[in-house]
Design an enzyme around this catalytic site. Structure first.
Site, PDB file in Angstrom:
ATOM      1  N   CYS A   1       8.816 -26.662  22.835  1.00  0.00           N
ATOM      2  CA  CYS A   1       7.281 -26.074  23.022  1.00  0.00           C
ATOM      3  C   CYS A   1       6.703 -25.458  21.910  1.00  0.00           C
ATOM      4  O   CYS A   1       5.751 -26.079  21.559  1.00  0.00           O
ATOM      5  CB  CYS A   1       6.617 -25.639  23.944  1.00  0.00           C
ATOM      6  SG  CYS A   1       8.016 -25.828  25.617  1.00  0.00           S
TER       7      CYS A   1
HETATM    8  C1  BEZ Z   1      11.519 -25.267  25.143  1.00  0.00           C
HETATM    9  O1  BEZ Z   1      10.311 -24.760  25.013  1.00  0.00           O
HETATM   10  O2  BEZ Z   1      12.479 -24.649  24.135  1.00  0.00           O
HETATM   11  C2  BEZ Z   1      11.449 -24.758  26.645  1.00  0.00           C
HETATM   12  C3  BEZ Z   1      10.995 -24.034  27.580  1.00  0.00           C
HETATM   13  C4  BEZ Z   1      11.387 -24.119  28.834  1.00  0.00           C
HETATM   14  C5  BEZ Z   1      12.929 -23.958  29.086  1.00  0.00           C
HETATM   15  C6  BEZ Z   1      13.929 -24.511  28.250  1.00  0.00           C
HETATM   16  C7  BEZ Z   1      13.338 -24.431  26.741  1.00  0.00           C
END
Ligand code: BEZ
Length: 211
Positions: free
Chosen positions: A45
């Site tokens: 994210c």
């Molecule tokens: C991420 O942004 O890396 C992420 C967020 C939630 C679950 C898995 C990965």
């Protein structure tokens, strides 16, 4: 029932990092990209929100406003933004919706419990200036989105809204386009004076008309 292409993007009022906004009012006459991410302070994210900030000029050139959303609070978003700016070398200056009660997430069916419990997956809604949904995409949490693809689709959507053309597989702005089957082959020259090719009676191409 989930949202479909051509539906009016549901309106809502929500708290964001830019204060309270009414979605339709905030869109005004612009196109919009509403995209969800699972959670603040997570790695993929962080790269995604930074990437959207870096494409600021590309979205603006196309009259598109971007807005992110997760089920985190506005305080959490505000604490996270400096990390995004620092690590992605950019400035996040578009709003991030805080949706801890999942009101907007449920309105847009962004929670897919069999894939990710209680968090929004990576949904994308491209919304036209007429407030209608032009494209939806859903990515899993583990895969960061390709925002160049989103810009490419916007180019196609804005072009095909103006001319009787469609865009072929892997098309990019500036490449030849397909004349829609609604245009008779004998009428193509008048409509598309830059020339055309007839590959099959149903497959006719022409240089991009607005270039
Ligand atoms: C991420 O942004 O890396 C992420 C967020 C939630 C679950 C898995 C990965």
């Amino acid at each position: 029932m989930s949202l479909r292409l051509g539906d009016i993007a549901p309106d809502f009022t929500a708290q964001t990092t830019a204060g309270e906004i009414n979605f339709h009012e905030w869109l005004g006459n612009s196109w919009g990209v509403l995209f969800s991410h699972p959670a603040d302070f997570t790695p993929v994210c962080t790269t995604e929100l930074g990437s959207v900030a870096k494409y600021r000029a590309e979205f603006a050139k196309r009259n598109v406003k971007t807005i992110a959303i997760s089920v985190d609070t506005v305080e959490s978003h505000h604490k996270w933004i400096p990390d995004i700016n620092e690590t992605q070398n950019t400035v996040v200056d578009y709003p991030i919706i805080a949706d801890p009660d999942k009101k907007v997430a449920n309105l847009y069916d962004m929670i897919h419990p069999n894939a990710l419990d209680n968090l929004t997956v990576r949904s994308v809604f491209i919304i036209g200036a007429d407030k209608k949904i032009k494209l939806t995409m859903t990515y899993p949490a583990s895969t960061g989105r390709n925002f160049e693809e989103i810009l490419r689709v916007i180019d196609s959507l804005q072009l095909t809204a103006q001319y009787s053309v469609a865009t072929p597989a892997n098309w990019k702005d500036g490449e030849d386009v397909i004349v829609t089957t609604a245009i008779k082959t004998e009428d193509i020259s008048a409509k598309f004076p830059k020339g055309h090719k007839v590959i099959k009676p149903y497959l006719r191409t022409t240089p991009q008309p607005n270039k």
